[in-house]
Design a protein around this motif. Structure first.
Motif, short mmCIF file in Angstrom:
data_model
loop_
_atom_site.label_atom_id
_atom_site.label_comp_id
_atom_site.label_asym_id
_atom_site.label_seq_id
_atom_site.Cartn_x
_atom_site.Cartn_y
_atom_site.Cartn_z
N GLY A 228 110.38 -51.97 -14.07
CA GLY A 228 110.04 -51.73 -15.45
C GLY A 228 108.63 -52.42 -15.55
N SER A 229 108.31 -53.54 -15.00
CA SER A 229 107.34 -54.23 -15.48
C SER A 229 107.13 -55.40 -14.18
CB SER A 229 107.68 -55.22 -16.66
OG SER A 229 108.65 -56.13 -16.41
N ILE A 234 109.07 -59.87 -10.43
CA ILE A 234 108.97 -61.21 -10.35
C ILE A 234 110.29 -61.82 -10.20
CG2 ILE A 234 107.93 -63.42 -10.87
CD1 ILE A 234 105.36 -62.08 -11.66
N GLU A 235 111.01 -61.49 -11.15
CA GLU A 235 112.43 -62.05 -11.61
C GLU A 235 113.35 -61.44 -10.63
OE1 GLU A 235 115.71 -62.82 -15.33
OE2 GLU A 235 113.87 -61.83 -15.49
N ILE A 248 100.64 -64.46 -14.62
CA ILE A 248 101.73 -64.39 -15.34
C ILE A 248 102.54 -65.77 -15.76
CG2 ILE A 248 104.31 -63.39 -15.64
CD1 ILE A 248 103.04 -60.90 -13.96
N THR A 249 102.74 -66.70 -14.97
CA THR A 249 103.43 -67.63 -15.14
C THR A 249 102.67 -68.58 -15.92
OG1 THR A 249 103.04 -68.44 -12.89
CG2 THR A 249 105.00 -67.76 -13.14
N ASN A 250 101.23 -68.57 -15.81
CA ASN A 250 100.38 -69.59 -16.60
C ASN A 250 99.86 -68.70 -17.87
OD1 ASN A 250 99.96 -72.07 -14.90
ND2 ASN A 250 100.17 -70.53 -13.52
N ASN A 251 100.38 -67.60 -18.31
CA ASN A 251 99.95 -66.81 -19.35
C ASN A 251 98.25 -66.45 -19.51
OD1 ASN A 251 102.44 -67.10 -20.67
ND2 ASN A 251 102.15 -69.12 -20.83
N SER A 268 102.00 -51.92 -15.10
CA SER A 268 101.26 -52.53 -16.36
C SER A 268 99.83 -51.69 -16.17
CB SER A 268 101.03 -53.75 -16.19
OG SER A 268 100.76 -54.45 -14.89
N VAL A 269 99.41 -50.95 -15.10
CA VAL A 269 98.10 -50.51 -15.16
C VAL A 269 97.67 -49.40 -16.22
CG1 VAL A 269 96.77 -48.86 -13.47
CG2 VAL A 269 98.08 -50.60 -12.33
N ILE A 270 96.58 -49.60 -16.66
CA ILE A 270 96.18 -48.95 -17.97
C ILE A 270 95.44 -47.67 -17.52
CG2 ILE A 270 94.77 -48.80 -19.86
CD1 ILE A 270 94.76 -51.92 -19.99
N ALA A 271 96.13 -46.44 -17.41
CA ALA A 271 95.65 -45.29 -17.04
C ALA A 271 94.49 -44.50 -17.74
CB ALA A 271 96.79 -44.10 -16.95
N ASP A 272 94.58 -44.81 -19.16
CA ASP A 272 93.51 -44.04 -19.93
C ASP A 272 92.12 -45.13 -19.74
OD1 ASP A 272 91.75 -44.09 -22.47
OD2 ASP A 272 93.19 -42.81 -23.17
N VAL A 273 91.18 -44.64 -19.30
CA VAL A 273 89.89 -45.32 -19.15
C VAL A 273 89.31 -46.21 -20.34
CG1 VAL A 273 88.31 -43.28 -19.33
CG2 VAL A 273 87.60 -45.30 -17.74
#
Length: 362
Positions: A228-229, A234-235, A248-251, A268-273
């Motif tokens: 889902g993410s 990672i977890e 991710i771990t260093n924000n 998390s890939v943004i499909a809308d250009v």
């Protein structure tokens, strides 16, 4: 000796032709998303506009954006698609002050006059000496770590090699990155390496291709979508190394822009250009150093959104852009698209990253 940024030499607006120049012409937007006729398009350089007798610097810039005068007196740069009815757009196509518009390209120019007019090897190629560029970049990044905003633009080649992937992860974890712009492939193959030890099916260290390893990147994408993410992946898979993990771990913001050729893609890939462009813009407008590695189209996109200057802590300072690729054609492409303030280095990105890590992370 502490690092010193180049000083900005302000234009002298108390002399001609600036004193007699007219105020810039302003026309209101009639149709949302459409600029009025004879609109002015911005460059990457500082641009000043004469408003009520005073020369105002655009608060930030973006190549091919449109200058809009706000009610508080600021000149804001807006993309065409974001223009609203009633926005006050500055018009005019000259850049010498004669229409109240002045493009200032020499604010950070060197005063050195000792260079020969004729010289060999004045371009940037595989024969260029890059030792000085490396030394200057080391010192710049040491300064930027605490005083700037370092944005990395990454192609998948950075994760195809064990040492370069480890080196960049170390740089991220040690504060030498404030944002990362990339695509589906970079993140996919980085996470593939974390779980399977391969990138696009090839071992990142010994270059061997295990049986059915060509499934690895697809399996990875499927696992991530099932989780889902990226955080969930990672977890779930106990990932503890790599570029995505370090970010991710260093924000550290990780903006992944989609493309037509993407598999999956990752969740998390943004499909809308245009949404992807807006997210990238959030970071390029803050960037003080932009480092682009082995990704021609992403480099051009990010480079064109990054100005040659930024107003930082009340001062005008330069923005440094680096473009690194093994192909001379690729590094010159960004210059061809209008981003002239760029240092190009023709070299293997794996070697480049290892050099940076060895000199910056002890």
């Amino acid at each position: 000796m502490s690092y010193q940024l180049p000083n900005y030499k302000h234009p002298n607006f108390d002399q001609e032709p600036f004193v007699s120049a007219p105020n810039a012409q302003i026309v209101e937007v009639k149709n949302a998303g459409s600029a009025p006729e004879n609109y002015h398009a911005l460059s990457i350089y500082p641009e000043y506009f004469k408003i009520n007798g005073e020369w105002i610097l655009a608060s930030e810039s973006r190549m091919d954006g449109v200058p809009v005068l706000r009610t508080d007196g600021r000149v804001q740069v807006v993309e065409f698609r974001n223009l609203n009815i009633g926005d006050k757009v500055i018009t005019g196509r000259t850049e010498d002050g004669s229409e109240g518009i002045f493009v200032y390209a020499s604010g950070f120019s060197s005063t050195d006059t000792h260079s020969e007019l004729f010289s060999f090897r004045s371009g940037r190629s595989r024969e260029t000496a890059f030792s000085k560029d490396y030394d200057e970049l080391y010192e710049l990044l040491k300064y930027e770590k605490d005083n700037g905003y370092i944005v990395w633009v990454l192609g998948p080649a950075v994760v195809f090699d064990y040492d370069s992937r480890t080196a960049l992860s170390g740089l991220i974890s040690n504060g030498f990155a404030h944002a990362i712009l990339a695509g589906n492939a970079m993140a996919t193959h980085d996470l593939e390496a974390a779980i399977f030890g391969t990138a696009l099916g090839q071992n990142t260290y010994n270059q061997q291709s295990p049986p059915n390893a060509h499934y690895h990147h697809l399996d990875l994408i499927n696992m991530a979508r099932d989780a889902g993410s990226l955080e969930g992946l990672i977890e779930k898979e106990n990932i503890s190394e790599g570029i995505v993990y370090s970010a991710i771990t260093n924000n550290i913001p990780l903006v992944l822009a989609g493309s037509i050729r993407d598999d999956g893609p990752l969740p998390s890939v943004i499909a809308d250009v245009y949404k992807a462009q807006d997210e990238m813009r959030k970071h390029t407008r803050k960037a003080t150093t932009l480092i682009c590695l082995a990704t021609q189209l992403h480099t051009i996109a990010a480079g064109n959104m990054t100005p040659a200057y930024i107003q930082h802590n009340g001062e005008i300072r330069p923005v440094f852009i680096y473009c690194i690729d093994i192909a001379e054609f690729a590094v010159n492409k960004l210059r061809d698209r209008g981003s002239l303030e760029v240092t190009t280095m023709v070299t293997n990105v794996q070697d480049f990253l290892v050099h940076l890590k060895n000199n910056l992370v002890k």
